[in-house]
Motif scaffolding. Structure first.
Motif, short mmCIF file in Angstrom:
data_model
loop_
_atom_site.label_atom_id
_atom_site.label_comp_id
_atom_site.label_asym_id
_atom_site.label_seq_id
_atom_site.Cartn_x
_atom_site.Cartn_y
_atom_site.Cartn_z
N THR A 285 -0.04 21.29 -7.00
CA THR A 285 1.33 20.99 -7.42
C THR A 285 2.30 22.01 -6.83
OG1 THR A 285 0.53 20.05 -9.50
CG2 THR A 285 2.84 20.70 -9.42
N SER A 286 3.44 21.51 -6.36
CA SER A 286 4.50 22.37 -5.83
C SER A 286 5.80 22.05 -6.55
CB SER A 286 4.69 22.12 -4.32
OG SER A 286 3.51 22.37 -3.61
N SER A 287 6.59 23.09 -6.81
CA SER A 287 7.90 22.90 -7.46
C SER A 287 8.97 22.67 -6.41
CB SER A 287 8.25 24.13 -8.29
OG SER A 287 7.30 24.32 -9.33
N PHE A 288 10.00 21.91 -6.78
CA PHE A 288 11.17 21.74 -5.93
C PHE A 288 12.42 21.83 -6.78
CE2 PHE A 288 9.81 17.41 -7.13
CZ PHE A 288 10.96 16.95 -7.76
N LYS A 289 13.54 22.12 -6.12
CA LYS A 289 14.82 22.25 -6.82
C LYS A 289 15.93 21.77 -5.90
CE LYS A 289 15.66 27.04 -5.33
NZ LYS A 289 14.69 26.97 -4.23
N LYS A 290 17.10 21.65 -6.48
CA LYS A 290 18.29 21.24 -5.74
C LYS A 290 18.47 22.10 -4.49
CE LYS A 290 23.30 20.78 -6.47
NZ LYS A 290 24.38 20.82 -7.49
N GLY A 291 18.69 21.45 -3.36
CA GLY A 291 18.90 22.14 -2.11
C GLY A 291 17.65 22.32 -1.28
N ASP A 292 16.48 21.99 -1.82
CA ASP A 292 15.24 22.10 -1.05
C ASP A 292 15.12 20.94 -0.05
OD1 ASP A 292 14.41 24.40 -2.28
OD2 ASP A 292 12.95 23.43 -3.60
N HIS A 293 14.48 21.24 1.06
CA HIS A 293 14.16 20.24 2.06
C HIS A 293 12.68 20.38 2.39
CE1 HIS A 293 18.49 19.62 3.00
NE2 HIS A 293 18.57 20.91 2.73
N PHE A 294 11.97 19.27 2.37
CA PHE A 294 10.54 19.34 2.70
C PHE A 294 10.07 18.03 3.31
CE2 PHE A 294 10.76 18.19 -1.83
CZ PHE A 294 9.86 17.13 -1.95
N ILE A 295 8.89 18.10 3.92
CA ILE A 295 8.26 16.93 4.52
C ILE A 295 6.93 16.71 3.80
CG2 ILE A 295 7.23 15.98 6.62
CD1 ILE A 295 9.20 17.69 8.22
N VAL A 296 6.69 15.47 3.42
CA VAL A 296 5.36 15.09 2.92
C VAL A 296 4.59 14.57 4.14
CG1 VAL A 296 4.05 13.68 1.30
CG2 VAL A 296 6.37 14.44 0.70
N PRO A 297 3.61 15.33 4.64
CA PRO A 297 2.94 14.93 5.88
C PRO A 297 2.09 13.68 5.69
CG PRO A 297 1.82 16.80 4.90
CD PRO A 297 3.05 16.58 4.09
N SER A 298 1.73 13.04 6.80
CA SER A 298 0.98 11.79 6.72
C SER A 298 -0.43 12.00 6.19
CB SER A 298 0.93 11.12 8.10
OG SER A 298 0.34 11.97 9.06
#
Length: 317
Positions: A285-298
C-alpha cells in the motif's frame, strides 16, 4: 516483478504570465513568484520528472522509459508519448497554435506535434479562453493579423471550474488570466505565438511571434471538436471518461470511499487534484495526497483505492 506506483518529482517552469497558485493550492515549493507550469509527469528533455520511490528511485522518467519498457506495456517508440502539466495563469497566455506530428518532425525535429486537453481546476468568475477564430481563409486570417483586428479575429468562450476543453493540433487558443488547468498533451514543447498583447519581458523586449508558422499549421476555418463524456461507477469511485482520441484517453475520477480490483488498461498516469488516500497493489500500500503525480505501471494488473480524492488520469489510446 515491479508492482507499485511510480511517484514523480515535478519540474517547475518560470513564465512571464505565471504566479504563486501552484504553491498556494498544491503546496509545491516553487522557484519564483512567476511560476507558471508544473510538469508533473514528463519525460521530455526540457523537463524530465525524477522517480521518487522504489527500485528506480533517482532515474528520470525518460531513463525508465528507455531501460524498463516492460513497465509501459512494451509500447514502441523512442519517446514517452504524453506530458501532464498544471498551469497557473496569473495573466493571459499568448495566443498560440501547435503543429501536427508531420510538421513538428519535418520542421522542428521534434518527436511529436501537440494535441492537448484541459481540465479547468479553478478560474475567476466570468473567465474566458481564446478557442478558435473567425477567419474563413488564410488570406483573411493574415489580413486581420496585419491590421491588428484581434477582437474581430479571436473567438472566446466562457469557462467555469470542472469544464473540460479539447484542443487538437491546429487550434488557435489561449488560457485567460486567473485560470488554473491540468493539461494532458502529447510530449512536445513546440508552440507558435500568434499574438502576445505587445507585452515586454523584464529586459524590455517583446517575445518573438511566429505568424508564418502559425498560419501554416492553423485550422482555417476553425471547427469545434465533438466528443461526449461517459460516466460510470466502480464501487465508491465515479469514473468520467472525458475523451478518447488518437493520442490519449483522459478521465476524471472522484473517490469517496473504496474501489477494489480496478483494472489497469496499460500504464496509467495519475494526478491528484484534491484529497488523499491509499493505493493498494500486489506489492503493498502507498499513500497519496493532493498534488501528487504517479504512474501505475502495466505490471500492476489490478489495484484498489481508498480515501476521499479527485484525480485526472490518462493513458495512451
Amino acid at each position: 516483478m515491479y508492482a507499485e506506483p511510480i511517484f514523480l518529482q515535478p519540474v517547475f517552469k518560470d513564465r512571464i504570465w505565471g504566479g504563486t497558485k501552484l504553491r498556494e493550492t498544491f503546496g509545491y515549493q516553487i522557484p519564483s513568484e512567476t511560476t507558471g507550469e508544473c510538469w508533473g509527469i514528463s519525460a521530455h528533455t526540457n523537463g524530465p520528472s525524477t522517480i521518487l520511490n522504489g527500485p528506480l528511485k533517482g532515474l528520470t522518467l525518460d531513463e525508465a522509459w528507455q531501460k524498463h519498457r516492460g513497465l509501459f506495456a512494451g509500447q514502441e517508440g523512442d519517446d514517452f508519448p504524453l506530458l501532464v502539466k498544471i498551469l497557473d495563469a496569473k495573466t493571459d497566455l499568448s495566443v498560440q497554435v501547435h503543429p501536427d506530428d508531420e510538421y513538428a518532425q519535418r520542421v522542428e525535429h521534434e518527436a511529436f506535434g501537440k494535441t492537448e486537453c484541459w481540465y479547468i481546476i479553478d478560474c475567476e468568475e466570468e473567465s474566458e479562453l481564446v478557442y478558435g477564430h473567425h477567419a474563413k481563409s488564410k488570406d483573411e486570417f493574415q489580413a486581420m493579423v496585419d491590421n491588428g483586428q484581434w477582437d474581430k479575429l479571436l473567438r472566446k468562450i466562457k469557462i467555469q471550474p470542472g469544464d473540460f476543453v479539447y484542443v487538437p493540433n491546429g487550434t488557435i487558443h489561449a488560457i485567460g488570466a486567473g485560470t488554473m488547468i491540468l493539461e494532458t498533451q502529447q510530449s512536445s514543447d513546440v508552440t507558435y505565438r500568434v499574438y502576445d498583447y505587445d507585452r515586454k519581458d523584464d529586459q524590455g523586449n517583446t517575445r518573438d511571434l511566429h505568424i508564418k508558422q502559425s498560419i501554416e499549421v492553423a485550422m482555417i476555418p476553425h471547427e469545434d471538436a465533438h466528443f461526449q463524456p461517459v460516466e460510470n461507477k466502480q464501487g465508491d469511485l465515479t469514473v468520467k471518461k472525458l475523451i478518447k482520441e488518437s493520442y490519449f484517453t483522459v478521465y476524471h475520477w472522484a473517490l469517496n470511499g473504496t474501489a477494489q480490483a480496478l483494472e489497469n488498461p496499460m500504464y496509467l498516469l495519475v494526478s491528484v487534484l484534491d484529497g488523499e488516500g491509499e493505493i493498494e497493489t500486489q506489492n503493498g500500500t502507498s499513500s497519496f495526497k493532493k498534488g501528487d503525480h504517479f504512474i501505475v505501471p502495466s505490471t500492476v494488473k489490478k489495484f484498489s483505492l481508498k480515501g476521499n480524492a479527485s484525480f485526472i488520469t490518462s493513458h495512451s489510446s
